[in-house]
Enzyme design. Structure first.
Site, short mmCIF file in Angstrom:
data_model
loop_
_atom_site.label_atom_id
_atom_site.label_comp_id
_atom_site.label_asym_id
_atom_site.label_seq_id
_atom_site.Cartn_x
_atom_site.Cartn_y
_atom_site.Cartn_z
N ASN A 134 49.56 41.23 38.40
CA ASN A 134 49.68 39.94 37.49
C ASN A 134 50.39 40.45 36.39
O ASN A 134 50.03 41.40 35.86
CB ASN A 134 48.43 39.09 37.36
CG ASN A 134 48.67 37.73 36.73
OD1 ASN A 134 48.90 37.63 35.60
ND2 ASN A 134 48.88 36.69 37.43
N CYS A 171 42.91 44.13 43.76
CA CYS A 171 42.99 45.39 44.56
C CYS A 171 43.38 45.02 46.13
O CYS A 171 42.80 43.86 46.57
CB CYS A 171 42.02 46.62 44.37
SG CYS A 171 41.98 47.23 42.88
N GLU A 222 41.78 46.35 48.74
CA GLU A 222 40.58 46.19 49.26
C GLU A 222 39.84 44.83 49.15
O GLU A 222 39.07 44.34 49.83
CB GLU A 222 39.49 47.37 48.79
CG GLU A 222 40.10 48.67 49.02
CD GLU A 222 40.91 49.06 47.84
OE1 GLU A 222 41.69 48.47 47.29
OE2 GLU A 222 40.55 50.22 47.48
N CYS A 228 35.98 47.69 43.28
CA CYS A 228 36.07 47.53 44.68
C CYS A 228 34.87 48.29 45.27
O CYS A 228 34.19 47.67 46.44
CB CYS A 228 37.32 48.22 45.49
SG CYS A 228 38.86 47.15 44.89
N1 THU Z 1 44.79 49.68 43.70
C1 THU Z 1 44.21 49.14 44.90
O1 THU Z 1 44.74 47.98 45.22
N2 THU Z 1 43.42 49.78 45.34
C2 THU Z 1 42.96 51.06 44.98
O2 THU Z 1 42.06 51.55 45.49
C3 THU Z 1 43.37 51.61 43.76
C4 THU Z 1 44.32 50.89 42.97
C5 THU Z 1 45.91 48.90 42.71
C6 THU Z 1 45.63 48.17 41.77
C7 THU Z 1 47.04 48.29 41.03
O3 THU Z 1 47.96 47.17 41.57
C8 THU Z 1 47.60 49.54 41.41
O4 THU Z 1 46.92 49.89 42.51
C9 THU Z 1 47.62 50.63 40.54
O5 THU Z 1 46.41 50.80 40.01
#
Ligand code: THU
Length: 129
Positions: A45, A53, A55, A89
């Protein structure tokens, strides 16, 4: 679903990521005790802190469909390092499945597996309230 298929599902979900700010796509595939699999990707966003995230996307999809009993999750990122879950997460996983297995993949498709207890020792949950 085999472990390899679960990992492939996570890798595939990186294509769905909405990550125009970090340019770091993440995919996740969450397996429930009855074998049902829910997938997710990161959804960023312009207000960066409102990012969700991969997960948590998968976990919220599962819970909203009536599934809470999680066995394992595969998480795919494109970096050199294994894509480990962030602290938020980990805490969300703790709420539903403190014994779950977490398979973390890097951009080369290599994986390293952790237990949630390893990644979040002494995790806070309802028993501590
Ligand atoms: N991110 C995830 O979706 N999962 C993770 O385990 C680590 C971080 C995403 C959040 C953000 O959109 C991007 O990765 C960079 O931090």
């Amino acid at each position: 679903m085999t472990r390899q298929e679960l990992c492939q599902a996570a890798v595939h979900m990186m294509e769905r990521a909405y990550a125009p700010y970090s340019r770091f796509p993440v995919g996740a595939a969450l397996e429930c005790a009855d074998g049902t699999v829910f997938t997710g990707c990161n959804v960023e966003n312009a207000a960066y802190g409102d990012t969700i995230c991969a997960e948590r996307t998968a976990i919220c999809k599962a819970v909203s469909e009536g599934h809470r009993d999680f066995v394992r999750i595969a998480i795919a990122g494109k970096g050199d390092d294994f894509c480990v879950p962030c602290g938020t997460c980990r805490q969300v996983m703790q709420e539903f499945a403190p014994d779950m297995e977490i398979i973390c993949l890097n951009g080369a498709g290599e994986s390293r597996t952790f237990s949630l207890r390893e990644l979040l020792p002494f995790g806070f949950d309802s028993r501590r309230l």
